[in-house]
Design an enzyme around this catalytic site. Structure first.
Site, PDB file in Angstrom:
ATOM      1  N   SER A 138       0.674  -1.151   0.004  1.00  0.00           N
ATOM      2  CA  SER A 138      -0.042  -0.023   0.082  1.00  0.00           C
ATOM      3  C   SER A 138       0.797   1.241   0.019  1.00  0.00           C
ATOM      4  O   SER A 138       2.087   1.087   0.384  1.00  0.00           O
ATOM      5  CB  SER A 138      -0.746  -0.175   1.295  1.00  0.00           C
ATOM      6  OG  SER A 138      -1.466   1.225   1.417  1.00  0.00           O
ATOM      7  N   TYR A 151      -1.345  -0.515  10.716  1.00  0.00           N
ATOM      8  CA  TYR A 151      -1.459  -1.073   9.266  1.00  0.00           C
ATOM      9  C   TYR A 151      -0.147  -0.585   8.418  1.00  0.00           C
ATOM     10  O   TYR A 151       0.421  -1.481   7.610  1.00  0.00           O
ATOM     11  CB  TYR A 151      -2.624  -0.283   8.590  1.00  0.00           C
ATOM     12  CG  TYR A 151      -2.942  -0.755   7.083  1.00  0.00           C
ATOM     13  CD1 TYR A 151      -3.363  -1.660   6.950  1.00  0.00           C
ATOM     14  CD2 TYR A 151      -2.513   0.276   6.249  1.00  0.00           C
ATOM     15  CE1 TYR A 151      -3.733  -2.119   5.580  1.00  0.00           C
ATOM     16  CE2 TYR A 151      -2.995   0.004   4.887  1.00  0.00           C
ATOM     17  CZ  TYR A 151      -3.503  -1.287   4.295  1.00  0.00           C
ATOM     18  OH  TYR A 151      -3.683  -1.379   3.071  1.00  0.00           O
TER      19      TYR A 151
HETATM   20  N1  LIG Z   1      -9.068  -0.588  -0.293  1.00  0.00           N
HETATM   21  C1  LIG Z   1      -7.930   0.316  -0.225  1.00  0.00           C
HETATM   22  O1  LIG Z   1      -7.972   1.392  -0.353  1.00  0.00           O
HETATM   23  C2  LIG Z   1      -6.595  -0.322  -0.271  1.00  0.00           C
HETATM   24  C3  LIG Z   1      -5.385   0.681  -0.234  1.00  0.00           C
HETATM   25  C4  LIG Z   1      -4.102  -0.014  -0.297  1.00  0.00           C
HETATM   26  C5  LIG Z   1      -3.979  -1.481  -0.094  1.00  0.00           C
HETATM   27  N2  LIG Z   1      -4.926  -2.280  -0.050  1.00  0.00           N
HETATM   28  C6  LIG Z   1      -4.881  -3.584   0.236  1.00  0.00           C
HETATM   29  O2  LIG Z   1      -5.418  -4.367  -1.049  1.00  0.00           O
HETATM   30  C7  LIG Z   1      -5.703  -5.705  -0.422  1.00  0.00           C
HETATM   31  C8  LIG Z   1      -6.993  -6.192  -0.465  1.00  0.00           C
HETATM   32  O3  LIG Z   1      -7.799  -5.287   0.075  1.00  0.00           O
HETATM   33  P1  LIG Z   1      -9.349  -4.760  -0.272  1.00  0.00           P
HETATM   34  O4  LIG Z   1      -9.499  -3.325  -0.118  1.00  0.00           O
HETATM   35  O5  LIG Z   1      -9.860  -5.294  -1.477  1.00  0.00           O
HETATM   36  O6  LIG Z   1     -10.148  -5.086   0.891  1.00  0.00           O
HETATM   37  P2  LIG Z   1     -11.189  -6.265   1.300  1.00  0.00           P
HETATM   38  O7  LIG Z   1     -12.309  -6.218   0.463  1.00  0.00           O
HETATM   39  O8  LIG Z   1     -11.578  -6.203   2.797  1.00  0.00           O
HETATM   40  O9  LIG Z   1     -10.380  -7.365   0.944  1.00  0.00           O
HETATM   41  C9  LIG Z   1      -9.530  -8.160   1.984  1.00  0.00           C
HETATM   42  C10 LIG Z   1      -9.416  -9.715   1.763  1.00  0.00           C
HETATM   43  O10 LIG Z   1      -8.624 -10.114   2.743  1.00  0.00           O
HETATM   44  C11 LIG Z   1      -9.003 -11.260   3.088  1.00  0.00           C
HETATM   45  N3  LIG Z   1      -8.509 -11.722   4.445  1.00  0.00           N
HETATM   46  C12 LIG Z   1      -8.676 -10.994   5.621  1.00  0.00           C
HETATM   47  N4  LIG Z   1      -8.007 -11.509   6.757  1.00  0.00           N
HETATM   48  C13 LIG Z   1      -7.650 -12.903   6.136  1.00  0.00           C
HETATM   49  C14 LIG Z   1      -7.088 -13.866   6.805  1.00  0.00           C
HETATM   50  N5  LIG Z   1      -6.671 -13.905   8.013  1.00  0.00           N
HETATM   51  N6  LIG Z   1      -6.854 -14.969   5.829  1.00  0.00           N
HETATM   52  C15 LIG Z   1      -7.242 -15.062   4.464  1.00  0.00           C
HETATM   53  N7  LIG Z   1      -7.810 -14.082   3.974  1.00  0.00           N
HETATM   54  C16 LIG Z   1      -7.722 -13.009   4.684  1.00  0.00           C
HETATM   55  C17 LIG Z   1     -10.675 -11.119   3.207  1.00  0.00           C
HETATM   56  O11 LIG Z   1     -11.441 -12.313   3.058  1.00  0.00           O
HETATM   57  P3  LIG Z   1     -12.068 -12.916   4.466  1.00  0.00           P
HETATM   58  O12 LIG Z   1     -12.320 -11.887   5.509  1.00  0.00           O
HETATM   59  O13 LIG Z   1     -13.180 -13.591   3.997  1.00  0.00           O
HETATM   60  O14 LIG Z   1     -10.906 -13.591   4.992  1.00  0.00           O
HETATM   61  C18 LIG Z   1     -10.821 -10.384   1.805  1.00  0.00           C
HETATM   62  O15 LIG Z   1     -10.902 -11.425   0.747  1.00  0.00           O
HETATM   63  C19 LIG Z   1      -5.267  -5.550   1.286  1.00  0.00           C
HETATM   64  O16 LIG Z   1      -3.931  -6.162   1.227  1.00  0.00           O
HETATM   65  C20 LIG Z   1      -5.115  -4.099   1.379  1.00  0.00           C
HETATM   66  O17 LIG Z   1      -4.520  -3.903   2.294  1.00  0.00           O
HETATM   67  C21 LIG Z   1      -6.088  -1.724  -0.036  1.00  0.00           C
END
Ligand SMILES: NC(=O)c1ccc[n+]([C@@H]2O[C@H](COP(=O)([O-])OP(=O)(O)OC[C@H]3O[C@@H](n4cnc5c(N)ncnc54)[C@H](OP(=O)(O)O)[C@@H]3O)[C@@H](O)[C@H]2O)c1
Length: 254
Positions: A138, A151
């Site tokens: 990120s 985070y």
């Molecule tokens: N959205 C943003 O603005 C943003 C910005 C920068 C980086 N990111 C990064 O992008 C990635 C995806 O995030 P997103 O925004 O798409 O959020 P999201 O929709 O909340 O997705 C997070 C995913 O991680 C899974 N997860 C969480 N804990 C887990 C565990 N212990 N074991 C296996 N799976 C797990 C969740 O599924 P379950 O709950 O079903 O396990 C879900 O599929 C993350 O690494 C996040 O830090 C996001």
């Protein structure tokens, strides 16, 4: 199906948000796309929508389960050519409310979750002399930002890990990429109480991620404008950086 370099793909964090949208796009790019997260129902629903998708429910903090899952995917779909390690968690936290358990969970899921997968993938990739590991970090890992105690450090560690792995694994024929998103509209960001400049839909984020992979980029960023601003922030001297944080970020984050 498009002419694709990938036969067997593994995406973690694929039950929602960026990972789910990427899985849907990737299903038209590769014959076998294994999708992992804890929510088995969401994975099964996605898998039912496309023949290329297969659900492998998993908690990435469980190193043995991660290893067993990588072995199952390899047995059922062939050696994993591309692994997009995107499972992650975010908890807003002020420094004065420092919650050790939440800090530990952030590190366990975001950093050790990726490390567990890298450990599971490397032996096969090294013996084949090929493979592509993609680490989702990120822009929050570029510099220490307010409310990101549980985070930002996990993402900074991932950016550092990706650099180390890229340099050392290239001679073995293994590619490494790091994905540094800005704000993306997903379940992770939906309840954020602060402004999220430049926020983009998850589908657009997944398109940008896939495009970066197809171009063989090391660092994949989106949305470009916001991330470029964050890159400038990274280059500033400390005194100017902390002044900007005090003046413009801390006040808005209240
Ligand atoms: N959205 C943003 O603005 C943003 C910005 C920068 C980086 N990111 C990064 O992008 C990635 C995806 O995030 P997103 O925004 O798409 O959020 P999201 O929709 O909340 O997705 C997070 C995913 O991680 C899974 N997860 C969480 N804990 C887990 C565990 N212990 N074991 C296996 N799976 C797990 C969740 O599924 P379950 O709950 O079903 O396990 C879900 O599929 C993350 O690494 C996040 O830090 C996001």
């Amino acid at each position: 199906m498009a002419d694709t370099p990938w036969n067997s793909v593994w995406i973690t964090g694929a039950s929602s948000g960026i990972g789910l949208e990427l899985a849907r796009l990737m299903a038209d790019e590769a014959p076998h796309v294994a999708i992992s997260a804890r929510s088995a129902d969401a994975l099964e629903a996605a898998a039912a929508s496309h023949a290329a998708l297969a659900a492998y429910p998993l908690d990435v903090t469980d190193a043995d389960a991660v290893k067993a899952t990588a072995e199952r995917i390899t047995a059922e779909a062939g050696p994993i050519d591309l692994a997009v390690l995107g499972a992650g968690t975010w908890k807003l936290m002020d420094a004065e409310d420092f919650d050790l358990a939440a800090v530990r969970t952030g590190m366990e899921v975001n950093y050790m979750g990726v490390a567990n997968a890298v450990a599971a993938l490397l032996p096969g990739m090294l013996s084949r002399g090929s493979g592509h590991i993609v680490i989702v970090a990120s822009v929050a890992g570029y510099r220490g930002l307010p409310k990101a105690v549980a985070y930002g450090p996990t993402k900074a560690a991932l950016i550092n890990l990706a650099e180390t792995l890229k340099a050392e694994l290239a001679p073995h024929g293994i590619k490494v990429s790091v994905v540094n998103p800005g704000f993306v509209d997903t379940p992770m960001t939906r309840d954020n109480p602060f402004p999220m400049p430049g926020i983009i839909p998850a589908r657009d984020a997944a398109r940008a991620l896939l495009s970066g992979l197809e171009k063989g980029r090391y660092e994949i960023v989106f949305p470009t404008g916001f991330v470029m601003g964050m890159k400038v922030l990274r280059l500033l001297p400390n005194a100017l950086f902390f002044w900007i944080v005090r003046k413009f970020i801390l006040t808005k984050a209240k």
